[in-house]
Enzyme design. Structure first.
Site, PDB file in Angstrom:
ATOM      1  N   HIS A   7       0.862  -1.180   0.000  1.00  0.00           N
ATOM      2  CA  HIS A   7       0.000   0.000   0.000  1.00  0.00           C
ATOM      3  C   HIS A   7       0.903   1.236   0.000  1.00  0.00           C
ATOM      4  CE1 HIS A   7      -3.792  -2.005   1.923  1.00  0.00           C
ATOM      5  NE2 HIS A   7      -3.251  -2.755   0.983  1.00  0.00           N
ATOM      6  N   CYS A  31      -6.187   1.775   5.982  1.00  0.00           N
ATOM      7  CA  CYS A  31      -6.779   0.507   6.423  1.00  0.00           C
ATOM      8  C   CYS A  31      -6.165   0.140   7.777  1.00  0.00           C
ATOM      9  CB  CYS A  31      -6.522  -0.585   5.394  1.00  0.00           C
ATOM     10  SG  CYS A  31      -4.782  -1.097   5.277  1.00  0.00           S
ATOM     11  N   GLU A  68       0.971   3.774   1.891  1.00  0.00           N
ATOM     12  CA  GLU A  68       1.435   4.141   3.220  1.00  0.00           C
ATOM     13  C   GLU A  68       2.604   3.269   3.666  1.00  0.00           C
ATOM     14  OE1 GLU A  68      -1.710   3.457   2.176  1.00  0.00           O
ATOM     15  OE2 GLU A  68      -3.140   4.058   3.706  1.00  0.00           O
ATOM     16  N   CYS A 100      -2.309  -0.497   7.646  1.00  0.00           N
ATOM     17  CA  CYS A 100      -1.511   0.725   7.522  1.00  0.00           C
ATOM     18  C   CYS A 100      -1.569   1.558   8.801  1.00  0.00           C
ATOM     19  CB  CYS A 100      -1.970   1.532   6.317  1.00  0.00           C
ATOM     20  SG  CYS A 100      -1.594   0.717   4.748  1.00  0.00           S
TER      21      CYS A 100
END
EC number: 3.5.4.33
Length: 155
Positions: free
Chosen positions: A53, A83, A55, A86
């Protein structure tokens, strides 16, 4: 120190992710001095890695630059509510502030879903600011998914 948003750069990273066929999410990490130390967009498909992701990639880059697994005093700007994975990584890294754009009622882990920072197990609770360039972030996601549905790709 005067507040300066870095969401424009996060949106650029999100657009670049969309151009690569990735879900358009971008993240930028800023040092305590206000300098961008990491920027990334989603690369889960490109890297065949469900943890890639925006992040997580930005956290990895910033930690490598800092030579530490912790980033006290650092802020992160991300185009979509993080999410649970993260958010937990941001807590582990001791991120000071999270600024995010669009809310994510389906998969968010900050204001929705797991609400990672409300649990007693949260080792660190950053300041959270939502809605920063939220409309632009949401529109980017909506356009991306509409184009995928039109091509028969349900990403």
């Amino acid at each position: 120190m005067v507040f300066r948003s870095h969401m424009k750069r996060a949106l650029e990273e999100a657009r670049a992710a969309a151009d690569r066929g990735e879900v358009p999410i971008g993240a930028v990490i800023v040092s305590p001095e206000g300098r961008v130390v990491a920027a990334a967009g989603n690369r889960t498909r490109e890297l065949n890695d469900p943890t890639a992701h925006a992040e997580i990639l930005a956290l990895r880059e910033a930690c490598a630059a800092a030579g530490s697994e912790r980033l006290p005093g650092h802020d992160i700007y991300v185009t979509l509510e993080p999410c649970a994975m993260c958010a937990a990584a941001m807590a582990a890294a001791r991120i000071r502030r999270i600024y995010y754009g669009a809310a994510d009622p389906k998969s968010g882990g900050v204001a929705h879903g797991a609400r990672v920072f409300t649990h007693p197990q949260a080792h660190h609770v950053p300041e959270v600011y939502d809605g920063i360039s939220g409309e632009e972030s949401a529109a980017l996601l909506k356009t991306f998914f509409a184009s995928r549905r039109g091509n028969g790709d349900e990403s």
